[in-house]
Enzyme design. Structure first.
Site, PDB file in Angstrom:
ATOM      1  N   SER A 141       0.929  -1.252   0.332  1.00  0.00           N
ATOM      2  CA  SER A 141      -0.139  -0.038   0.159  1.00  0.00           C
ATOM      3  C   SER A 141       1.134   1.242  -0.027  1.00  0.00           C
ATOM      4  O   SER A 141       0.460   2.137   0.671  1.00  0.00           O
ATOM      5  CB  SER A 141      -0.837   0.227   1.800  1.00  0.00           C
ATOM      6  OG  SER A 141      -2.247  -1.241   1.047  1.00  0.00           O
ATOM      7  N   ARG A 142       2.224   1.272  -0.428  1.00  0.00           N
ATOM      8  CA  ARG A 142       2.679   2.469  -0.633  1.00  0.00           C
ATOM      9  C   ARG A 142       3.337   2.831   0.459  1.00  0.00           C
ATOM     10  O   ARG A 142       3.736   3.966   0.531  1.00  0.00           O
ATOM     11  CB  ARG A 142       1.621   3.593  -1.702  1.00  0.00           C
ATOM     12  CG  ARG A 142       2.717   4.021  -3.048  1.00  0.00           C
ATOM     13  CD  ARG A 142       2.268   5.268  -2.731  1.00  0.00           C
ATOM     14  NE  ARG A 142       3.351   5.864  -3.522  1.00  0.00           N
ATOM     15  CZ  ARG A 142       3.985   6.869  -2.642  1.00  0.00           C
ATOM     16  NH1 ARG A 142       2.915   6.951  -1.400  1.00  0.00           N
ATOM     17  NH2 ARG A 142       4.961   6.942  -2.855  1.00  0.00           N
TER      18      ARG A 142
END
Ligand SMILES: NC(=O)C1=CN([C@@H]2O[C@H](COP(=O)(O)OP(=O)(O)OC[C@H]3O[C@@H](n4cnc5c(N)ncnc54)[C@H](O)[C@@H]3O)[C@@H](O)[C@H]2O)[C@H](O)CC1
Ligand SMILES: [K+]
Length: 717
Positions: free
Chosen positions: A691-692
């Site tokens: 998720s970055r």
């Protein structure tokens, strides 16, 4: 004409090409139907027209308000210049789903915005952008059309001439007439009906009607040979076979038939017999290699991080065995396989494959215990029911299992991502040579052909076609006159279909990496670098010492290139180059530089920034003479970064020097060649996370109690 021929001729006369009709902007299917129904019965009775509403309710005023009743719909939205679109992908998905559900269709008939779409769809389909799950569009009727202007779509839609028969209506006072005329250039042999009206669906006058009737007759004849023609206009398996045995070139395949051999059912069985007879392969061996090929092909396209839950549906023969083997390898690749194996073959080979899976705690499900809707429980469905020995129609319980795969693909997937279907060797239920005869069989997303594709693979329209089974010896290639593509490197599979179009903006990786905590990394960044470098070497990454070197000239203009790290220690990072190159000139003007290591296989990168200086002449001398003699000569030949008249000049000079130094005498290091050392001032270690939320650990120097130490900080990703 014989009786049978006469009957066939009657059938030809009766058949009706089926068109999906796309209405204009902010109208609806019923309005278009009302307008088209003004055409004379002599035309209408020869066509099967299906009218569909566009997916989006009108987002503004409709031009037909007060003339036709609402509701009004639109296909997509656009800016004033018609160069940027909103909801275009959704519109394509909607049309494709509709065609899957209500098809097959032979052609498209569109008016205005519907005509713009209709004219673009054959090109977009050929490029694999859309309509990959439905047969090729064979015919077009374009009323008041134009081209799409969004550059990337236009390139795909019109870069190749559109060959399907097309009929275009151009209205004398239609504001779109110049654009409709321009559109004609993209078509090979378009038929045009000119009419005196404006932007409307015109009636057919004395001039237009014969042209229209000619066109309909032409496509009726062409339809006999079209892909959908097999399904819609013929019945009875005997006739279908007769048709299919016409030259295959009349059925267009996405792959070039010349570059690869397609096997008949008999040839496939003969190859099998040769492998297992004179060549003494055991079926276990071949099955293991086949199943491994399938698993590697799946892993190449569908990452386990995204597509983890696999259901392998295995049939009673060797195809089922391939499925069992593939499930085992997928387990070892990190997937979670479940197996449905309803008709077990009581042979030691199959018993062994089952025991091996059970020992890995891979669950076996009975067909009747499968959830009704398998789309929620699985990401990948492996179809290993039938291979090249299939004949007739599937018997229970496979008829039902195949049906489930079919209905799964027909459902409305606008909201939920459907599982992908991967067929081993043959899409189960398809005729081994003629393919999906009735058009209502499974439509796999991926086909892994084994040994060589079978004839039915010519009808495969999905995005991923692979070849597996890297065990065919030259003697079989020769005996069966096979044309097969080379396998890359040590791979067990090779892509044979057209690669799918890639949407760059949608390319993203969901990284899964080990923890990287600021309190656990090494206090010295060099030690941390050496640790990560050792990981990159251990992971067998290609050229782990490749690094992007960025320099800038005195005005600050930057430039980057990849160079190879040739040494690293407490004094810095060393590489060698030509002192007359662009990077050397820039370093002489501005000694600040940055190094970037990217180890994609480990989701890691390292940035190192600092000041650059030349290494000693002695160090350069020593390294120069450690290099292969060819590289030493190459360094003399190349006046790096200067313009040269051609590659040949390099070869000539190289040959000359090679002759000169053929006595193995010392090759002197050129003066302009040597090393640089970057003394690090800052380090940053980056590791991709889900998720970055990536890790970034920075080391910067600071002085504490008069001592120079490295300060460690975590940076926001
Ligand atoms: N050389 C290779 O390419 C290799 C291919 N492999 C795989 O083997 C299959 C062919 O295997 P085979 O056992 O000959 O046939 P099938 O798997 O297709 O299954 C036959 C099986 O199915 C029954 N059957 C036939 N028709 C029906 C029907 N209509 N309804 C129900 N059941 C049916 C039949 O009775 C048999 O029991 C090939 O495609 C590859 O996948 C090897 O694994 C490696 C070498
Ligand atoms: K199969």
């Amino acid at each position: 004409m014989g009786k049978q021929e006469e009957r066939n001729q009657q059938k030809i006369e009766k058949k009706k090409p089926r068109f999906l009709c796309l209405h204009g902007f902010r109208t609806n299917g019923q309005i278009m139907k009302t307008q088209i129904e003004k055409w004379p019965p002599s035309v209408l009775e020869k066509l099967d027209l299906v009218f569909v509403d566009a997916p989006f309710p009108a987002n503004g005023k409709s031009d037909v308000e007060g003339i036709f009743d609402p509701p009004y719909y639109e296909w997509f939205q656009f800016n004033k210049e018609f160069t940027e679109y909103t909801n275009f992908d959704e519109c394509l998905a909607y049309i494709e789903d509709y065609m899957v559900e209500h098809g097959p269709f032979d052609g498209l008939l569109g008016f205005s915005q519907g005509a713009i779409l209709s004219a673009a769809l054959p090109g977009l389909q050929a490029e694999g952008v859309t309509l990959t799950k439905v047969p090729k569009i064979n015919f077009l009727v374009i009323i008041g059309g134009a081209k799409l202007k969004e550059p990337s779509l236009a390139e795909k839609a019109y870069s190749c001439p559109i060959r399907c028969p097309s009929l275009h209506f151009l209205g004398e006072t239609d504001f779109l007439k110049p654009y409709g005329t321009e559109l004609l250039e993209s078509f090979v042999d378009p038929v045009v009906i000119h009419h005196p009206k404006g932007h409307t669906v015109p009636r057919l006058d004395d001039k237009g009607l014969p042209t229209m009737l000619d066109f309909v007759e032409r496509i009726q004849k062409a339809g006999l040979y079209s892909r959908t023609g097999f399904r819609r206009w013929c019945s009875g398996s005997g006739e279908v076979r007769g048709m299919a045995s016409r030259p295959v070139s009349s059925v267009e395949s996405l792959e070039s038939s010349d570059s690869i051999t397609y096997l008949s059912q008999r040839e496939a069985a003969e190859i099998d017999e040769t492998l297992m007879g004179p060549l003494c392969f055991s079926v276990d061996q071949l099955m293991e290699l086949a199943g491994l090929s399938v698993a590697t092909a799946i892993a190449e396209v569908y990452r386990s991080s995204e597509y983890n839950r696999v259901l392998a549906i295995c049939g009673p023969g060797n195809n089922g065995g391939d499925g069992l083997v593939a499930a085992r390898h997928l387990y070892h690749f990190g997937y979670k396989p479940v197996v449905c194996y309803p008709k077990r073959t009581p042979k030691p080979l199959y018993d062994g494959l089952v025991i091996q899976l059970e020992s890995l705690s891979v669950p076996f499900l009975l067909a009747e215990d499968l959830p009704m809707d398998i789309s929620n429980d699985f990401d990948i469905l492996v179809d290993a029911m039938f291979g090249f020995s299939f004949h007739g129609t599937p018997r229970p319980p496979f008829d039902d299992l195949i049906q489930r795969l079919v209905s799964l693909q027909k459902r409305d997937h606008m909201r939920q991502k459907p599982p992908v279907v991967i067929s081993i060797d043959i899409p189960s239920g398809w005729h081994v040579e003629e393919g999906d005869i009735n058009g209502d069989g499974i439509k796999p997303d991926m086909l892994v052909s084994l040994t060589a594709p079978k004839l039915c693979a010519k009808r495969f329209c999905g995005p991923h076609h692979f070849l597996g089974g890297r065990f065919v010896p030259p003697s079989i290639v020769e005996k069966f006159n096979l044309k097969l593509p080379p396998y890359p490197s040590t791979s067990m599979c090779v892509r044979i279909g057209k690669p799918p179009q890639v949407d760059i903006s949608a390319l993203r990786e969901n990284y899964i990496s080990p923890e990287l905590r600021e309190d656990q990394v090494e206090a010295d960044p060099l030690a941390q670098f050496e640790k990560w470098f050792a990981d990159a070497v251990a992971a067998c990454l290609k050229e782990p010492n490749a690094m992007a070197l960025s320099t800038a000239d005195k005005s600050g203009k930057p430039s980057s290139r990849i160079v190879l790290l040739k040494g690293v220690d407490k004094d810095g990072f060393v590489w060698y180059t030509n002192y007359e190159s662009q990077k050397a000139r820039e370093i002489s003007e501005n000694p600040r530089a940055s190094l970037l290591f990217y180890w994609g296989g480990l989701n890691r990168q390292v940035r190192v920034e600092g000041l650059v200086e030349k290494v000693s002449e002695e160090e350069s001398e020593q390294y120069f003479h450690s290099r292969p003699r060819g590289s030493q000569i190459g360094a003399i030949v190349s006046k790096q970064s200067t313009v040269i008249p051609g590659r040949n000049i390099l070869h000539l000079e190289y040959k000359e020097l090679e002759a000169k130094f053929s006595d193995r005498s010392l090759i002197p290091k050129p003066k302009h060649w040597g090393g640089y050392r970057l003394k690090p001032e800052h380090f940053e270690f980056w590791q991709g996370q889900q998720s970055r939320l990536h890790d970034r650990i920075r080391y910067s120097p600071e002085v504490t109690d008069g001592k120079r130490v490295w300060k460690i900080d975590r940076l926001a990703p």
